[in-house]
Write a protein that holds these residues in place. Structure first.
Motif, short mmCIF file in Angstrom:
data_model
loop_
_atom_site.label_atom_id
_atom_site.label_comp_id
_atom_site.label_asym_id
_atom_site.label_seq_id
_atom_site.Cartn_x
_atom_site.Cartn_y
_atom_site.Cartn_z
N PHE A 28 0.86 -1.17 0.00
CA PHE A 28 0.00 0.00 0.00
C PHE A 28 0.90 1.22 0.00
N THR A 84 1.30 -6.43 14.65
CA THR A 84 0.85 -6.94 13.35
C THR A 84 1.42 -8.33 13.10
N PHE A 132 -2.86 -9.32 2.96
CA PHE A 132 -3.85 -8.24 2.83
C PHE A 132 -4.29 -7.73 4.19
N ALA A 133 -4.64 -8.64 5.09
CA ALA A 133 -5.14 -8.23 6.41
C ALA A 133 -4.08 -7.47 7.20
N ASP A 150 -3.64 -3.95 5.79
CA ASP A 150 -4.83 -3.16 6.10
C ASP A 150 -4.82 -2.74 7.58
N MET A 205 -2.16 -0.06 8.23
CA MET A 205 -2.56 1.25 7.71
C MET A 205 -3.68 1.88 8.54
N ASP A 206 -4.66 1.08 8.95
CA ASP A 206 -5.74 1.63 9.78
C ASP A 206 -5.18 2.22 11.06
N ASP A 238 -11.98 7.15 9.66
CA ASP A 238 -10.70 6.57 10.05
C ASP A 238 -10.84 5.82 11.38
N ASP A 289 -12.81 2.59 10.81
CA ASP A 289 -11.95 1.56 10.23
C ASP A 289 -11.12 0.87 11.32
N TRP A 335 -10.99 -3.74 14.09
CA TRP A 335 -9.91 -4.62 14.53
C TRP A 335 -9.96 -4.92 16.02
#
Length: 146
Positions: A32, A65, A103-104, A107, A110-111, A138, A141, A145
């Protein structure tokens, strides 16, 4: 392994090529790239940060992460300073055996960078500088999580 950096310049093509080469055997690599938006009268964007918190916070985000997803590698490079429309701001890349994990992870990172980051952001238009706060979207998003 995570590569987390805070920079004043960013060459996304070189960064992505190097990351892809390091993780050539991964099943999926997701990248990204966030950049300064064109339009809306924005002439410049400035990101300021508090050094003792920023890089440790980004490093902790990378650690979290990597605990959530089985990644082969993670790259988080965020710029600070003055940027102009079209300039890259942030690059997140995740490599994993399976694409969904990559992908997760990208994401998720970034969130968190968008909503809980350690940066103060302001933009310059013809009328001068104004501070920018995260949008309600924001924060929404980020909530998914938790």
């Amino acid at each position: 392994m995570a590569d987390v950096r805070l920079e004043t310049a960013l060459d996304p093509v070189a960064e992505i090529a190097a990351f892809n080469a390091r993780y050539a055997t991964s099943g999926g690599i997701v990248t990204f790239l966030g950049q300064v938006r064109e339009g809306g009268g924005v002439e410049a964007l400035e990101l300021k940060h508090y050094g003792p918190m920023t890089l440790p916070g980004m490093t902790d985000l990378a650690r979290i992460t990597q605990l959530r997803w089985p990644l082969d590698g993670l790259l988080i490079v965020h710029r600070h300073g003055v940027m102009h429309p079209g300039d890259p701001i942030v690059l997140v890349a995740a490599a994993a055996r399976h694409r969904r994990d990559a992908f997760a992870a990208a994401d998720f990172a970034m969130d968190h960078l968008k909503s809980e980051s350690w940066f103060w952001k302001r933009e310059k238009t013809a009328t001068g500088w104004r501070w920018i706060e995260p949008r309600p979207e924001d924060h929404e998003d980020l909530e998914r999580w938790r």
